[in-house]
Design an enzyme around this catalytic site. Structure first.
Site, short mmCIF file in Angstrom:
data_model
loop_
_atom_site.label_atom_id
_atom_site.label_comp_id
_atom_site.label_asym_id
_atom_site.label_seq_id
_atom_site.Cartn_x
_atom_site.Cartn_y
_atom_site.Cartn_z
N LYS A 67 9.44 24.07 -2.56
CA LYS A 67 10.30 23.00 -3.13
C LYS A 67 9.86 22.92 -4.69
O LYS A 67 10.93 22.44 -5.57
CB LYS A 67 9.99 21.74 -2.54
CG LYS A 67 10.91 20.81 -2.93
CD LYS A 67 10.75 19.49 -1.79
CE LYS A 67 11.41 18.20 -2.18
NZ LYS A 67 11.14 17.18 -1.36
N ASP A 92 14.51 16.26 6.05
CA ASP A 92 13.68 15.86 4.95
C ASP A 92 13.11 17.23 4.78
O ASP A 92 12.09 17.88 5.61
CB ASP A 92 12.71 15.22 5.48
CG ASP A 92 11.46 14.64 4.54
OD1 ASP A 92 11.38 15.52 3.35
OD2 ASP A 92 10.38 14.00 4.85
N GLU A 129 15.28 10.62 -1.72
CA GLU A 129 14.30 10.15 -0.59
C GLU A 129 14.02 8.79 -0.61
O GLU A 129 13.91 8.15 0.43
CB GLU A 129 12.94 11.21 -0.78
CG GLU A 129 12.96 12.62 -0.26
CD GLU A 129 11.97 13.55 -1.10
OE1 GLU A 129 11.24 13.09 -1.64
OE2 GLU A 129 12.23 14.87 -0.86
N ASP A 172 5.52 6.77 -2.27
CA ASP A 172 5.67 7.75 -1.45
C ASP A 172 4.45 8.91 -1.59
O ASP A 172 4.54 9.63 -3.05
CB ASP A 172 7.04 8.75 -1.51
CG ASP A 172 7.03 10.01 -0.89
OD1 ASP A 172 6.08 10.43 -0.23
OD2 ASP A 172 8.03 10.57 -0.69
P1 ADP Z 1 5.41 16.13 1.91
O1 ADP Z 1 6.37 14.79 1.62
O2 ADP Z 1 4.74 16.20 0.86
O3 ADP Z 1 6.00 17.19 2.59
P2 ADP Z 1 3.92 14.63 3.89
O4 ADP Z 1 4.74 13.24 3.87
O5 ADP Z 1 4.23 15.17 5.22
O6 ADP Z 1 4.12 15.39 2.80
O7 ADP Z 1 2.46 14.33 3.76
C1 ADP Z 1 1.43 15.25 4.13
C2 ADP Z 1 0.21 14.76 3.97
O8 ADP Z 1 0.09 13.68 4.69
C3 ADP Z 1 -0.94 15.93 4.18
O9 ADP Z 1 -1.80 15.90 2.99
C4 ADP Z 1 -1.86 15.22 5.34
O10 ADP Z 1 -3.02 15.65 5.50
C5 ADP Z 1 -1.41 13.79 5.43
N1 ADP Z 1 -1.69 12.85 6.45
C6 ADP Z 1 -0.97 13.09 7.56
N2 ADP Z 1 -1.34 12.29 8.44
C7 ADP Z 1 -2.58 11.58 7.96
C8 ADP Z 1 -3.19 10.39 8.39
N3 ADP Z 1 -3.24 9.92 9.53
N4 ADP Z 1 -4.03 10.05 7.16
C9 ADP Z 1 -4.16 10.54 6.00
N5 ADP Z 1 -3.31 11.37 5.72
C10 ADP Z 1 -2.45 12.13 6.56
MG MG Z 2 8.20 13.79 1.47
#
Ligand code: ADP
Ligand code: MG
Length: 618
Positions: free
Chosen positions: A87, A23, A187, A211
């Protein structure tokens, strides 16, 4: 390097081998495999037990590159040398992102609005493909370290709305990282596979995948029939995510401490610390009902309900997108068999609640939402490896199909491993004024320069009426039918002239040859991509030189002799750099010529406007 063999008809590997799922996220990236014993997907951890690799790259003054958590520490203190959200730039031209330029704190080169963006770090220029490859390399190394074996094949996920250029850029990044990208999958499709939806053949389902990541939001409605995933609709907001929730908490702290905006932003380090504090607070509020902020001798408490009140309008915007996507899909909520939650931010309880309320069903959330996409990619990888016998494999193209463009580059229209039948098209134009014909050379293979690929056919679309360079619109369509016959159709859209040829791409090609071509492409990836970027820089430079010369010729009156000689000198420097085939030198010289020549155009424009206004009564 290990020998591989690929079944041409199915694209499956004939020998059991570990293929990883990746991912490649805007905020975080990660890598997963199917555990050889438990047969369950798992994400791979680093030495600190962390699964997520922040998608951040830092360059230090000695040219050392750091990726992930260590790079993230430099986001504020060394902003111009720290790359995040790359990205968002993949497969994009400057024109595509110009209105979002303020979002990026590093230097994006803007002299040629139509070509793909480049990022300048010190004296070096990087493409988003190269930058993404650094993240992929980090993941590859992690997997090799954990699994104690070389990893060379992967499946990478992309958002469902990614276009052809963005998907191709992702493939190229994989190749540059030394990975053969067996397939690019959406995704939401991966998330669905992680839940086992669509993994059995006679399963027809319609699902929604919600998502919410760090900075982006996507909703996709999918229909899965006999293992084939169709995206019925997508919607979202590419600048809405967890970051916005963090900002709400920063604002809350700002109010509590009675700080002005100026006070808040003046202290960069302090602001960065506050952002981190806010993110931690947000995460805590996903589990606890309260968060306490301590400052000097004071304590302030933010309750979950107050937090929810503040973020409600943000989440409401995602719900509006859901409404739109559902409408576009032509389905009703009742026709959805599942709603799947993806992305770290979907852990926020209010998000779960509002999604459940909107779709009138309990969403799937028991797979870790920041791992679910990578886990699904690993499931897809396992299917491609032929380890899951009960799933059907489709006929796919064993090698990419494309045409030759400027400077002998391969422009892929149908990437390898595309499901057959397939159709793809793209528009091209002429290079010279009054050009009446365009040569179309069709190639097959994975290398960046056509000379290293296999030529399938060549024909000339002639009879294009006389037009200035760049005006004709030549539409090229590749239609690959179920029997593997490729029809190439070229059509000049302004005049309607057209020509078509039929080709048998697989004719006379053995499994061993296909295998060799794949191996070559990985082995030469670095040199190939370097050569490609030189050719692209030269093409850009040639265009700018031609433009400048034409301009000076046409508008002699507007240009003083000193300017002319400065421009001529800049052209000479640029030509010298082109001769040397030094990418960075070409780009520097290009910037310089652009700096000198762009005021000419502005002046002519101003004069034209003034002339136009003169004749008018106001
Ligand atoms: P991306 O797909 O954009 O790379 P992610 O799916 O990894 O991102 O999401 C990252 C986001 O998720 C960040 O803003 C992070 O603060 C948030 N996040 C991670 N854990 C939690 C949680 N327990 N509660 C709320 N937000 C969270
Ligand atoms: Mg993502």
């Amino acid at each position: 390097m290990a020998k591989i063999s690929i079944n041409i008809a199915t694209g499956s590997l004939q020998q059991e081998e570990l293929i990883v799922g990746i991912d490649l996220g805007t905020t975080n990236s990660l890598i997963a495999i199917i555990h050889p014993d438990t047969k369950k997907p798992i994400a791979l951890k680093d030495v600190d037990d962390k699964v997520l690799v922040p998608s951040v790259i830092h360059f230090d003054e000695n040219g050392n590159i750091q990726v992930g958590t260590t790079a993230k520490d430099y986001l504020i203190e060394d902003a111009s040398n720290t790359i995040y959200s790359v990205k968002r730039l993949l497969g994009k031209s400057y024109q595509d992102i110009v209105d979002k330029n303020a979002y990026f704190s590093y230097k994006i080169i803007d002299h040629d609005a139509d070509s793909l963006v480049k990022i300048q770090i010190g004296e070096q220029f990087y493409s988003p493909i190269e930058l993404s490859s650094f993240i992929l390399k980090e993941l590859k190394e992690r997997a090799e370290h954990v699994l104690k074996q070389p990893i060379s094949k992967c499946v990478i996920t992309v958002p469902a709305f990614f276009n052809d250029a963005q998907r191709q850029a992702t493939r190229d990044a994989g190749k540059l990282a030394g990975l053969e990208v067996l397939r690019i999958i959406n995704e939401p499709t991966a998330a669905s596979l992680a839940y086992g939806i669509g993994t059995s053949i006679n399963d027809t389902k319609q699902i929604a995948v919600y998502d919410l990541g760090g900075g982006t939001f996507d909703i996709s409605i999918l229909r899965i029939t006999e293992g084939i995933f169709d995206v019925l609709s997508t919607h979202g907001d590419t600048y809405l995510g967890g970051d916005d929730l963090d900002k709400e908490i920063v604002r809350w702290i700002q109010e509590k401490l009675a700080l002005s905006d100026q006070q808040l932003y003046a202290d960069k380090q302090g602001y960065a610390a506050l952002r981190l504090e806010a993110e931690n607070a947000k995460k805590q509020l996903s589990y606890d009902t309260e968060y306490t902020f301590k400052h000097s001798n004071q304590e302030f408490t933010l309750s979950r309900s107050e937090f929810e009140q503040r973020i409600q309008p943000i989440i409401q915007r995602t719900i509006q997108s859901c409404e739109q996507a559902l409408r576009d899909s032509g389905l009703s909520k009742q026709q959805l068999q599942a709603v799947v939650l993806v992305g770290g931010s979907s852990r926020v309880p209010l998000v779960k609640k509002m999604v459940a309320d909107f779709f009138e069903q309990t969403p799937y959330d028991n797979v870790n939402p920041d791992e679910v996409v990578a886990l699904g990619a690993a499931v897809q990888a396992d299917i491609l490896a032929g380890n899951t016998k009960d799933i059907l494999l489709l006929d796919i193209t064993p090698l990419s199909l494309g045409i030759e463009t400027m400077g002998g580059l391969m422009d892929v229209l149908i990437p390898r491993n595309t499901k057959i039948p397939a159709k793809a098209g793209r528009q091209y134009t002429t290079q010279k004024d009054g050009q009446s014909g365009i040569r179309i050379s069709v190639y097959q293979g994975e290398r960046d320069l056509v000379k290293d690929n296999r030529k399938l056919a060549e024909f000339i679309l002639s009879g294009i009426p006389s037009m200035p360079a760049g005006l004709p619109k030549v539409d090229i369509q590749f239609i690959l039918n179920a029997d593997g016959i490729l029809q190439v159709r070229a059509r000049e859209l302004r005049s309607g002239i057209e020509q078509t040829v039929d080709i048998k791409p697989q004719f006379g090609l053995t499994d061993a040859e296909v295998e060799q071509m794949l191996l070559d492409s990985i082995m030469h990836a670095k040199a190939d991509i370097a050569e490609r970027s030189v050719v692209e820089a030269i093409t850009e430079a040639e265009n700018l030189i031609q433009l400048t010369e034409n301009f000076m010729h046409k508008h002699e009156a507007f240009i003083v002799p000193e300017e002319r000689s400065a421009a001529m000198q800049a052209i000479a420097v640029l030509q010298e750099a082109m001769q040397q085939r030094d990418k960075n030198a070409i780009m520097h010289a290009n910037e310089e010529l652009n700096r000198i020549s762009s005021p000419f155009a502005e002046r002519v424009m101003d004069a034209a406007v003034a002339a136009a206004l003169k004749g008018k009564t106001v």
